[in-house]
Every structure is written in structure tokens, then in C-alpha cells.
Enzyme design. Structure first.
Site, short mmCIF file in Angstrom:
data_model
loop_
_atom_site.label_atom_id
_atom_site.label_comp_id
_atom_site.label_asym_id
_atom_site.label_seq_id
_atom_site.Cartn_x
_atom_site.Cartn_y
_atom_site.Cartn_z
N PRO A 191 82.35 98.07 60.58
CA PRO A 191 83.53 97.67 59.81
C PRO A 191 83.62 96.16 59.68
O PRO A 191 83.03 95.42 60.47
CB PRO A 191 84.70 98.24 60.64
CG PRO A 191 84.09 99.26 61.53
CD PRO A 191 82.69 98.82 61.80
N PRO A 192 84.36 95.67 58.69
CA PRO A 192 84.55 94.21 58.56
C PRO A 192 85.27 93.63 59.77
O PRO A 192 86.17 94.25 60.34
CB PRO A 192 85.40 94.08 57.29
CG PRO A 192 85.24 95.37 56.55
CD PRO A 192 85.01 96.42 57.58
N GLY A 193 84.85 92.43 60.16
CA GLY A 193 85.53 91.72 61.23
C GLY A 193 85.07 92.05 62.63
O GLY A 193 85.69 91.63 63.60
N GLY A 195 82.14 91.18 63.97
CA GLY A 195 81.32 90.12 64.56
C GLY A 195 79.84 90.21 64.24
O GLY A 195 79.01 89.74 65.03
N THR A 197 78.09 88.66 61.76
CA THR A 197 77.56 87.31 61.52
C THR A 197 77.51 86.51 62.81
O THR A 197 76.56 85.77 63.07
CB THR A 197 78.43 86.59 60.48
OG1 THR A 197 78.51 87.39 59.29
CG2 THR A 197 77.84 85.23 60.13
N GLU A 413 113.74 106.89 59.70
CA GLU A 413 112.92 106.43 60.82
C GLU A 413 113.32 107.13 62.12
O GLU A 413 112.45 107.40 62.97
CB GLU A 413 113.05 104.92 60.98
CG GLU A 413 112.57 104.12 59.77
CD GLU A 413 111.14 104.45 59.38
OE1 GLU A 413 110.32 104.77 60.26
OE2 GLU A 413 110.84 104.40 58.16
#
Length: 630
Positions: A191-193, A195, A197, A413
Site C-alpha cells: 500500500p502507499p506510505g 516505506g 522508497t 450516532e
């Protein structure tokens, strides 16, 4: 260069304007004939193509210009030649010179080439056509700040896999002596984010070798063959400085499945991919050049790119678990002054599903909030506010709502909270609020006590009942539901359909997969939805989905009807305080049982509402009363 040329042209234009002679006097055709017959003209020049006469008058040597009709050309010539006194007569055919003709013919082409050259140079960062086929790499040398595996947290398995790459680059002879070959390519996906890179930079930092980085989109241009040339140049640069690492970020931009789309593939991208395949399978492993690539979409990559011999090693960089989140929080909390009541373990428990980038953003938001409040240290209140901000978006307290809408949202809620708390297979309720955040007018936060990777059928059915708790509360209290439950209904329908068609959780249809997901045609996937079942089975699927949704709806109504007093108390407290959590929420829900998170990272468990799923509605209600839940 372009700016200097513009300045020169403007200067020439100004000089031309300032040095221009005064404009000649314009004469009409009648005035011209009068001047000729009266002997007032000293010099005259006939302009053949423009049908004009220019010259000088005898009186005051004033210059003049006159226009005559094309059919009067012979007549004007005769009058000028017969004039007394004699006129110094001349003619001008107005034909351009040879250089003028050449300039007139080739000027458009020169302008087109110039414009093309300008845009070409701009796209290449000012390198011009000579650099058009060169790879636009960014090189990180040994002198730049070093990233090591110590800077990477929450990805222990990925670090272990990449340690061999570091060891090979540091001491390749140790592997080559026994005939071992290091993987030619390493694919990091997740997934993006998470790590990816950072991991690649850590490998370069640990091995102390040149690190060439480039984006997959940098290879693709509108001219066929340019991408392939850049691939060759990239690998040549790495070979010249071997041992080295090539890191291609977002490789799916160039490595997508060939032949994707309705009308065939993309010639430029496919030729670039072909060259990349050749380079990966052709360069010598003893040169010490290793290709590392990252992507969020490994499912759309070409199979030839993923085969052994190219990307030999494929490493999953997934979302971190509890211990991984704690380690990441420790890394990003370094250098930030935290209060004694702030614990990175609590942060890890409050952030299930967060990636490393999310946790870094969370701690930065907390630091910004502490600075806005003129605090010298980051407290637990800032951490909690930052978590809410990252999950649900910034608060919108300025949004004005009527008392009626505020009451509807409070009951909505409260319905989610009460049903989610009462059911045994839902996550504990941590916080409920009617303060608008992001696009939500109110929100209920349920957090798991541990990382979960599977869901049971009872957990899914209880989740559907919790999602319908808000809509059911509106029906029970006001008798007129609103549009606020649209997202809840959409999620309930998705869960119910997945249970029947994907997870095989239908008792009548059994454990089988029904239908196929529609793929994205431009990624080389199937187009549309394939229903591999009959109309009769489709009707049974709809019936099963309806039964699941109705059962969840009925269960939510049971709980809210039996615990109407708690529902009213929850709604009143929300209207008064806007947000409830911890001990305040626990006190209101004490009569219901279940589990409630009374502090971040901790859960207080009470006797659960353990209602057997096979009991009928009256039996369930009777059991609730017997257990003292009314």
C-alpha cells in the site's frame, strides 16, 4: 537565449520607429490629376503592384502619395510623361529580392522548427535535442545524507530480505566464490506510505554505493523510441559506476500489461517495456548493478517482468502490525518533546491500519497543534486530536445546524454506538461525536483490541447491524429517516453481497463463488461483469442479500427498543457535550454490557450480550431481559 533575442527585437523596433521619416501627404485621385496638369510635381514613382504614385511636390519639396484605380494605369503614365515641366519619372515593379523570396517561403518552416525546439528543450530541462534520449535520473552520491536500516521501522521482514542485497554490494566475492547469484531485480510492492522508497534508499546507504533513482513516468514520451533510449542510457550510467543500485519508483507507469485496452496497446510504452526486459535479462550480474522497483499495483504488471531472471525477488511491504507501529512511532517521535503521559504503545494501539506515513503525519499534526496552543511539549490531548484529524478530517465547528438536525445526528450516532456496544462480535466503541469532521456530520469510532486479518460470519452480520443502528434509531425516534445513512446502507449492501457471492457464507447457496469482478479494461483486465449463473440463481442471490440485511435491521431495532432509555441518555449527552469517550461513555453504557475502550489502548470488558444466532426475535428479547440488559 530566448529572452536576449526578445530584447534585441524590441530595441530594433524602437530604433525603427524613432528613425522613420514623417508620413507623406495623401492625395486623392482628382488631386493627383490636378497636380500633374498644373505642373506641381518634381519627382514621381509609380508603384506597379499597389497602384500608387509617390513623389515630391515642387512647392516646399513636400512628399506625397496617391492611389489610383488599376484601370487608370495607362492614363496616369501618359499624363506623367506629357507633363510640363518634365517630371523625373520612375517605376517600381515591387518584386521582392531573391533573399526576400527565400525568406518568405521558408519563414513559416523556420518558425515551426523554432517553436518545436523551444518546447523540446523545455521538456528536457533545457538540455535540448541532444538530451532527449537521455535518462532523467537523480543520483544520490556517498556524500549525501545516508539512510540506513536503522531509519526503517515496522518492516522487519522486508529489511531481512534486503540485507542480502546490501551484503552482495558490500562484498560480492563472498557470494561469487560459491557460485551464488544475487537477484537481478527486487520488486517492492504494498500500500502507499509503507516505506518502499525508504527501504531502497536504506539499501544504498548501507552498501555505500551510487543510487540512481527515476520515476516510471520519466521513460514515457509521445515519441516512439525515446523511452527505450532512456532505459539504455540509465543502465549504462549504472554500469559505469558499478556497483550501483537503480531504483524505479511507480514502475507500473511503464511496466503495465502489454496489449491492454480495447484497441491494442501503447506503442511507446510497450517498446520501453521491451527494452527494460532486455536490459534486465541481459546485463551481467557480476557488474554489481541491481534494479529495485516499487509499485502499489503489482496485479497490473506484465508477466514477463515478474518472471524469475528479472524480478527474482518480490517483497511485500505491508501495513505494520502493533509492534511495527510502535517502532515507527518511536522513530518519528525522536526529537519531539513528549509529555510523560504520552506513550508510543498507546499511539500504536490507537492507530490500527495506519502506515508509516500516516503515523509520521499524525505526530507532525500533534506537534503543529501543540505549537498553535503555545505549549512546549506534546501532550496526550494533542495526540488524540491529531488521530481524530487524520482519521476523520479537521473539525468544522463553524457549520451551523438547526436544533432538529443536531438532534437527528445525535440519535443517529447514539444508535451506532449502542448497537455496536451491545453486540458481542464488534470492536469496542472508543469515541462518538456529533462534531462535523471532513464530509461526515457525526462519527462513531470503534477500535479493535488487536490486529485482525480475518472476519467471521458473525462479525460481518454484527457489523451490518451496527451500521444500520443509526438509520434504525432515526426510524424509531422520528419515524422519518433521513439521507444521513446513505453511506451506511451502501456499506451494508456491499458486505451482504460479498458474503453471498464471494465468501460463500450463504446457507442455501453454499460455499461457492458467484460471478466475477469487473476488471479495468485499460489495465489488461476483463471488461464488464461476468455473471456465470442463471437467472434463478440471481434471484436467490437477491433473496439471500435481502434476508441478511433484514436480519441486521431487525437485530438493531431489537437492541434499540429494549435499551430505549440508554439511547435517549446517549443522545442527550451528545447534544450537551458534542463528544463522548472513556469514562463518560462507559458510565452511560454500563447497563448494556459489552466492551468499551475507557482509555486509549485499554478495554474494559463487561458481561457480553451473548445472544445465540438461532434464537427467534421474542426469544432474544426475553434473553436480554433475563440477563438484566433491559
Amino acid at each position: 537565449m530566448l529572452l536576449m533575442s526578445s530584447v534585441v527585437l524590441v530595441a530594433l523596433l524602437i530604433v525603427s520607429v524613432l528613425s522613420r521619416d514623417p508620413a507623406p501627404t495623401e492625395l486623392t485621385f482628382s488631386e493627383l490629376e490636378t497636380a500633374i496638369s498644373g505642373g506641381e510635381i518634381a519627382e514621381a514613382t509609380v508603384l506597379d503592384r499597389s497602384h500608387q504614385v509617390t513623389g515630391v511636390l515642387i512647392e516646399d519639396e513636400e512628399r506625397f502619395i496617391a492611389t489610383f484605380p488599376s484601370e487608370a494605369t495607362d492614363e496616369i503614365f501618359a499624363e506623367l510623361r506629357a507633363a510640363e515641366p518634365a517630371i523625373d519619372l520612375d517605376t517600381d515593379s515591387q518584386r521582392p529580392s531573391a533573399w526576400g523570396q527565400l525568406l518568405q517561403q521558408f519563414l513559416p518552416l523556420i518558425l515551426i522548427v523554432g517553436i518545436f525546439w523551444f518546447f523540446l528543450s523545455s521538456m528536457q530541462g533545457g538540455r535540448g535535442a541532444k538530451g532527449f534520449g537521455k535518462a532523467k535520473t537523480r543520483k544520490m552520491s556517498k556524500d549525501q545524507p545516508t539512510v540506513t536500516f536503522a531509519d526503517v521501522a515496522g518492516a522487519d521482514e522486508a529489511v531481512d530480505e534486503l540485507t542480502e542485497i546490501r551484503d552482495f554490494l558490500s562484498d560480492p566475492e563472498r557470494f561469487q566464490r560459491i557460485g551464488a547469484k544475487i537477484p537481478k531485480g527486487v520488486l517492492l510492492f504494498g500500500p502507499p506510505g509503507t516505506g518502499k522508497t525508504l527501504l531502497a534508499r536504506a539499501v544504498a546507504g548501507e552498501a555505500g554505493v551510487p543510487f540512481f533513482t527515476i520515476s516510471g513516468s520519466d521513460f514515457v514520451e509521445m515519441f516512439v523510441g525515446v523511452g527505450a533510449s532512456r532505459v539504455r542510457d540509465l543502465f549504462q550510467q549504472a554500469k559505469d559506476e558499478a556497483p550501483a543500485i537503480i531504483f524505479v519508483d511507480e514502475i507500473d507507469a511503464v511496466g503495465r500489461h502489454r496489449g491492454a485496452g480495447l484497441g491494442g496497446g501503447h506503442d511507446e510504452r510497450e517498446q520501453t517495456l521491451n527494452q527494460l526486459l532486455v536490459e534486465m535479462d541481459g546485463f551481467d550480474v557480476t557488474t554489481g548493478v541491481i534494479l529495485i522497483a516499487a509499485t502499489n499495483r503489482p496485479d497490473i504488471l506484465d508477466p514477463a517482468l515478474l518472471r524469475p531472471g528479472r524480478f527474482d525477488r518480490q517483497i511485500v511491504v505491508d501495513r505494520p502490525d502493533l509492534q511495527g507501529r510502535k517502532a515507527i512511532a518511536d522513530v518519528h517521535a525522536a526529537g519531539k518533546p513528549l509529555d510523560d503521559d504520552v506513550s508510543t504503545e498507546v499511539i500504536a494501539r490507537r492507530t490500527p491500519g495506519f502506515t508509516g506515513a500516516d503515523i509520521a503525519n499524525l505526530l507532525n499534526e500533534a506537534a503543529l497543534l501543540a505549537a498553535r496552543r503555545d505549549k512546549s511539549r506534546i501532550g496526550q490531548s494533542e495526540i488524540e486530536a491529531a488521530i481524530d484529524r487524520v482519521i476523520a478530517g479537521p473539525e468544522r465547528k463553524s457549520r451551523a445546524m438547526s436544533d432538529k438536525e443536531k438532534m437527528v445526528i445525535a440519535y443517529h450516532e447514539a444508535g451506532h454506538t449502542l448497537v455496536g456496544h451491545a453486540l458481542p462480535n464488534t470492536d469496542p466503541i472508543h469515541k462518538v461525536s456529533i462534531v462535523a469532521r471532513g464530509r461526515a456530520l457525526g462519527w462513531t469510532l470503534a477500535l479493535p483490541t488487536e490486529d485482525k486479518y480475518l472476519q467471521t460470519r458473525s462479525e460481518l452480520t454484527d457489523t451490518m447491524a451496527m451500521l444500520l443502528g443509526g438509520r434504525t434509531a432515526e426510524e424509531l425516534i422520528f419515524g422519518d429517516p433521513t439521507t444521513g445513512a446513505s453511506d451506511d446502507i451502501d456499506r451494508v449492501a456491499s458486505i451482504a453481497r460479498a458474503m453471498v457471492t464471494e465468501y460463500g457464507m450463504s446457507e442455501s447457496l453454499g460455499p461457492q463463488r458467484l460471478g466475477h469482478k469487473s476488471g479495468e479494461v485499460f489495465l489488461g483486465k476483463n471488461s464488464g461483469h461476468e455473471a456465470d449463473y442463471s437467472n434463478e440463481v440471481a434471484a436467490r442471490i437477491d433473496s439471500e442479500i435481502r434476508e441478511l440485511v433484514d436480519a441486521a435491521h431487525s437485530e438493531a431495532r431489537e437492541i434499540l427498543t429494549i435499551h430505549r432509555a440508554v439511547l435517549d441518555q446517549l443522545a442527550e449527552s451528545l447534544i450537551e457535550h458534542e463528544s463522548l469517550e472513556g469514562e463518560a461513555l462507559e458510565e452511560i453504557l454500563a447497563a448494556v454490557g459489552g466492551a468499551v475502550a475507557d482509555s486509549p489502548g485499554s478495554v474494559t470488558t463487561r458481561p457480553n450480550l451473548t445472544t445465540p444466532q438461532h434464537l427467534t426475535t421474542p426469544q432474544r428479547a426475553e434473553q436480554m431481559r433475563t440477563e438484566g440488559m433491559d
